[in-house]
Enzyme design. Sequence first.
Site, mmCIF file in Angstrom:
data_model
loop_
_atom_site.group_PDB
_atom_site.id
_atom_site.type_symbol
_atom_site.label_atom_id
_atom_site.label_comp_id
_atom_site.label_asym_id
_atom_site.label_seq_id
_atom_site.Cartn_x
_atom_site.Cartn_y
_atom_site.Cartn_z
ATOM 1 C CG ASP A 83 -1.692 1.218 1.442
ATOM 2 O OD1 ASP A 83 -2.351 1.655 0.475
ATOM 3 O OD2 ASP A 83 -1.660 1.781 2.554
ATOM 4 C CG LEU A 84 1.600 5.752 -1.697
ATOM 5 C CD1 LEU A 84 3.114 5.548 -1.678
ATOM 6 C CD2 LEU A 84 1.161 6.432 -2.992
ATOM 7 C CG ASP A 85 -1.823 7.693 0.922
ATOM 8 O OD1 ASP A 85 -1.178 8.739 1.066
ATOM 9 O OD2 ASP A 85 -2.449 7.420 -0.120
ATOM 10 C CB THR A 124 -2.144 3.459 -3.790
ATOM 11 O OG1 THR A 124 -2.670 4.593 -3.078
ATOM 12 C CG2 THR A 124 -1.969 3.848 -5.251
ATOM 13 C CB SER A 125 -7.367 3.772 -1.984
ATOM 14 O OG SER A 125 -7.562 2.444 -1.566
ATOM 15 C CE LYS A 146 -5.371 -1.015 -1.283
ATOM 16 N NZ LYS A 146 -4.227 -0.313 -0.662
ATOM 17 C CG ASP A 187 -1.892 2.300 6.527
ATOM 18 O OD1 ASP A 187 -2.440 3.284 7.050
ATOM 19 O OD2 ASP A 187 -2.019 2.022 5.323
#
Length: 224
Positions: A12-14, A111-112, A144, A169
Amino acid sequence: MELIPLRAAVFDLDGTLIDSEPRNRVMWRKLFEAHGVPHDEDLIASFAGRRGLEVLQDLLHMFPGRTAEELFEEAISYESLPGMPPPQPVPGAVDLVRSLAAAGLPLAVVTSGQRAYAEGLLNVLGVRDLLDIVLTAGDVATGKPHPEGYLAASRDLGVPPDESIGFEDAPAGVAAVKAAGMTCVGITTTQPAMALAAADHVVADLQQVNVAPGPALRVPASGV
């Protein structure tokens, strides 16, 4: 420490590679405040790990006369306001990506966030050129906690999900990784360990994760 064999890693990114969550929470709070909509920390936290448009569609009844698209554009416009918290790399994130790439493992981000947003943050981190695939909000039909993004990453990397590890996360992201059939490492940068209980391993940050010969990941056996 515990060793986990792997053939690919998906991030994931954020909140996983870069701690942008403080800034994102300010954005969502400003949106609710601008429209006089009551909100609490649980409501703000519900955006974590999910596509903003999808969450806004669920909450549209709170914003009469507005569309989710309008609200989303308004929210992201707050990113450039003076005083917004700048995103910071999650401790250990850049070193882990570099170590995995040096070990010859295929890597992806799911990522979202939107494409321009994600590419910008990955360039800030200096790891974009180490990633084989970046899947963003516009690349999937369902965000997601649906596993579509992680399944697509597995397909495009050419590695079965059960031989891959996903890093997340947020509860929605953990659910997506597990539904895809991947081993999940949860990171408590934005959520308490209890919220990530569905993950196979939970760590405080990516400094606790190391690459071992095999290749394999070395993670704390007891979690955080």
